[in-house]
Design a protein around this motif. Structure first.
Motif, PDB file in Angstrom:
ATOM      1  N   ARG A 119       7.934  -7.261  -6.322  1.00  0.00           N
ATOM      2  CA  ARG A 119       6.573  -6.781  -6.063  1.00  0.00           C
ATOM      3  C   ARG A 119       6.513  -5.254  -6.122  1.00  0.00           C
ATOM      4  NH1 ARG A 119       1.903  -6.389  -7.269  1.00  0.00           N
ATOM      5  NH2 ARG A 119       0.331  -5.935  -5.680  1.00  0.00           N
ATOM      6  N   VAL A 120       7.515  -4.587  -5.569  1.00  0.00           N
ATOM      7  CA  VAL A 120       7.551  -3.130  -5.654  1.00  0.00           C
ATOM      8  C   VAL A 120       7.619  -2.700  -7.116  1.00  0.00           C
ATOM      9  CG1 VAL A 120       8.934  -1.065  -5.151  1.00  0.00           C
ATOM     10  CG2 VAL A 120       8.525  -2.756  -3.359  1.00  0.00           C
ATOM     11  N   GLY A 121       8.426  -3.409  -7.913  1.00  0.00           N
ATOM     12  CA  GLY A 121       8.515  -3.101  -9.335  1.00  0.00           C
ATOM     13  C   GLY A 121       7.169  -3.233 -10.032  1.00  0.00           C
TER      14      GLY A 121
ATOM     15  N   PHE B 194       5.066  -0.331  -9.066  1.00  0.00           N
ATOM     16  CA  PHE B 194       5.563   0.866  -9.737  1.00  0.00           C
ATOM     17  C   PHE B 194       5.241   0.884 -11.228  1.00  0.00           C
ATOM     18  CE2 PHE B 194       9.245   2.214  -6.683  1.00  0.00           C
ATOM     19  CZ  PHE B 194       8.308   2.550  -5.724  1.00  0.00           C
ATOM     20  N   GLY B 195       4.770  -0.229 -11.767  1.00  0.00           N
ATOM     21  CA  GLY B 195       4.370  -0.258 -13.161  1.00  0.00           C
ATOM     22  C   GLY B 195       5.440  -0.679 -14.140  1.00  0.00           C
ATOM     23  N   PHE B 196       6.451  -1.418 -13.673  1.00  0.00           N
ATOM     24  CA  PHE B 196       7.515  -1.882 -14.574  1.00  0.00           C
ATOM     25  C   PHE B 196       7.122  -3.209 -15.206  1.00  0.00           C
ATOM     26  CE2 PHE B 196       9.808   0.973 -11.749  1.00  0.00           C
ATOM     27  CZ  PHE B 196      10.512   1.730 -12.672  1.00  0.00           C
ATOM     28  N   ASP B 197       7.286  -3.282 -16.531  1.00  0.00           N
ATOM     29  CA  ASP B 197       7.064  -4.566 -17.170  1.00  0.00           C
ATOM     30  C   ASP B 197       8.246  -5.481 -16.852  1.00  0.00           C
ATOM     31  OD1 ASP B 197       9.189  -4.096 -19.112  1.00  0.00           O
ATOM     32  OD2 ASP B 197       7.769  -2.903 -20.264  1.00  0.00           O
TER      33      ASP B 197
ATOM     34  N   SER C 255       0.834  -1.198   0.000  1.00  0.00           N
ATOM     35  CA  SER C 255       0.000   0.000   0.000  1.00  0.00           C
ATOM     36  C   SER C 255       0.871   1.250   0.000  1.00  0.00           C
ATOM     37  CB  SER C 255      -0.919  -0.003   1.223  1.00  0.00           C
ATOM     38  OG  SER C 255      -1.627   1.215   1.321  1.00  0.00           O
ATOM     39  N   TYR C 256       1.926   1.206   0.785  1.00  0.00           N
ATOM     40  CA  TYR C 256       2.834   2.347   0.859  1.00  0.00           C
ATOM     41  C   TYR C 256       3.516   2.598  -0.477  1.00  0.00           C
ATOM     42  CZ  TYR C 256       6.834   5.203   2.032  1.00  0.00           C
ATOM     43  OH  TYR C 256       7.759   6.202   2.029  1.00  0.00           O
ATOM     44  N   ALA C 257       3.993   1.527  -1.120  1.00  0.00           N
ATOM     45  CA  ALA C 257       4.658   1.671  -2.421  1.00  0.00           C
ATOM     46  C   ALA C 257       3.709   2.263  -3.454  1.00  0.00           C
ATOM     47  CB  ALA C 257       5.189   0.320  -2.898  1.00  0.00           C
ATOM     48  N   ALA C 258       2.448   1.858  -3.406  1.00  0.00           N
ATOM     49  CA  ALA C 258       1.462   2.388  -4.351  1.00  0.00           C
ATOM     50  C   ALA C 258       1.251   3.888  -4.117  1.00  0.00           C
ATOM     51  CB  ALA C 258       0.139   1.642  -4.200  1.00  0.00           C
ATOM     52  N   GLN C 259       1.212   4.291  -2.859  1.00  0.00           N
ATOM     53  CA  GLN C 259       1.052   5.717  -2.558  1.00  0.00           C
ATOM     54  C   GLN C 259       2.255   6.512  -3.034  1.00  0.00           C
ATOM     55  OE1 GLN C 259      -0.749   6.844   1.348  1.00  0.00           O
ATOM     56  NE2 GLN C 259      -0.592   4.659   1.767  1.00  0.00           N
ATOM     57  N   MET C 260       3.449   5.966  -2.837  1.00  0.00           N
ATOM     58  CA  MET C 260       4.651   6.675  -3.268  1.00  0.00           C
ATOM     59  C   MET C 260       4.725   6.753  -4.791  1.00  0.00           C
ATOM     60  SD  MET C 260       5.569   7.607  -0.420  1.00  0.00           S
ATOM     61  CE  MET C 260       6.710   8.739  -1.179  1.00  0.00           C
ATOM     62  N   ALA C 261       4.225   5.715  -5.453  1.00  0.00           N
ATOM     63  CA  ALA C 261       4.208   5.744  -6.917  1.00  0.00           C
ATOM     64  C   ALA C 261       3.321   6.877  -7.415  1.00  0.00           C
ATOM     65  CB  ALA C 261       3.722   4.407  -7.461  1.00  0.00           C
TER      66      ALA C 261
ATOM     67  N   GLU D 126      12.288   4.248 -11.251  1.00  0.00           N
ATOM     68  CA  GLU D 126      13.467   3.418 -11.504  1.00  0.00           C
ATOM     69  C   GLU D 126      14.619   3.846 -10.600  1.00  0.00           C
ATOM     70  OE1 GLU D 126      16.556   2.394 -15.191  1.00  0.00           O
ATOM     71  OE2 GLU D 126      14.518   3.077 -15.634  1.00  0.00           O
ATOM     72  N   ASP D 127      14.758   5.152 -10.370  1.00  0.00           N
ATOM     73  CA  ASP D 127      15.797   5.648  -9.466  1.00  0.00           C
ATOM     74  C   ASP D 127      15.621   5.055  -8.061  1.00  0.00           C
ATOM     75  OD1 ASP D 127      16.747   7.291 -11.529  1.00  0.00           O
ATOM     76  OD2 ASP D 127      15.432   8.935 -10.940  1.00  0.00           O
TER      77      ASP D 127
END
Length: 236
Positions: free
Chosen positions: A144-146, A149-152, A98-104, A118-119
């Motif tokens: 999972r964070v990737g 973040f929307g990385f293929d 949830s936190y990673a999604a908010q930061m994204a 990516e940074d």
């Protein structure tokens, strides 16, 4: 003003001990100043996610702490505030998705394979590999964070290859090249990546100057990959 003064002032004035509340406070506090919001958001994302990632394998090692300190050049006057945020985040890995999604949503462009996100992933990999081994639980965390973040998959593998040995195709994966690429194609790709990842480009994306370790690590990996491919193609 140093980004750490901004982060320190912000953390000092947030009364809540809930990490999600800290994130939401970033959104509202800097709503009228998108540039500062990007810089503060990036810094807080790196601090909190690195703490959660380091805890993913069950223990935060001295190597990981030193790697954290390599990325974060923090003035003595601001260390207590940063430590407060880091300690809050490292309690466990619960809620990191949830936190990673908010930061994204705060740091990202909204487009797939966002360079600013990516940074952040590069910084997390730098810490994960600090003890010369990326634990499978750390890699699962980063994967999972990737995804969040929307990385293929291909782009995530390119990021991972800068830090983890992926076998014979490693230098090609680092540059995002297909096997069989011509010398000219490979050189164009290398020059494109060198330009895209120049430290000045990171600053334009909202990455604070204090985080140049991320840029230096990435450029070094790109240069090593190109040197290997260049030797291979010239010898063919």
């Amino acid at each position: 003003m140093s980004i750490w003064v901004r982060v320190g002032d912000f953390v000092a004035n947030v009364a809540s001990t809930a990490l999600t509340s800290v994130v939401e406070a970033v959104r509202t506090t800097f709503e009228g100043d998108p540039e500062t919001r990007r810089r503060v958001s990036f810094s807080i994302a790196m601090i909190a996610l690195s703490a959660k990632m380091a805890k993913a394998d069950g223990v935060v090692t001295d190597h990981e702490i030193r790697a954290f300190q390599q990325i974060f050049s923090i003035p003595e006057s601001e260390r207590a505030h940063v430590a407060r945020l880091y300690n809050l985040a490292k309690q466990d890995t619960a809620g990191y998705e949830s936190y990673a999604a908010q930061m994204a949503s705060l740091c990202g462009s909204g487009h797939p394979n966002c360079k600013c996100l990516e940074d952040i992933l590069d910084g997390l990999f730098h810490i994960a590999k600090a003890d010369d081994y990326v634990h499978e639980k750390e890699l699962a965390f980063l994967t999972r964070v990737g995804e969040i973040f929307g990385f293929d998959e291909a782009h995530f593998q390119t990021i991972a290859a800068r830090h983890v040995n992926l076998g014979d195709a490693d230098p090609y994966v680092v540059l995002g090249l297909r096997r069989g690429a011509s010398f000219e194609e490979a050189r164009r790709r290398y020059r494109q990546l060198a330009t895209e990842n120049h430290p000045d480009r990171l600053a334009a994306r909202g990455v604070p100057n204090e985080f140049l370790t991320i840029a230096n690590d990435r450029i070094a990996a790109i240069n090593v990959a190109w040197e290997k491919i260049e030797r291979e193609l010239k010898a063919a």
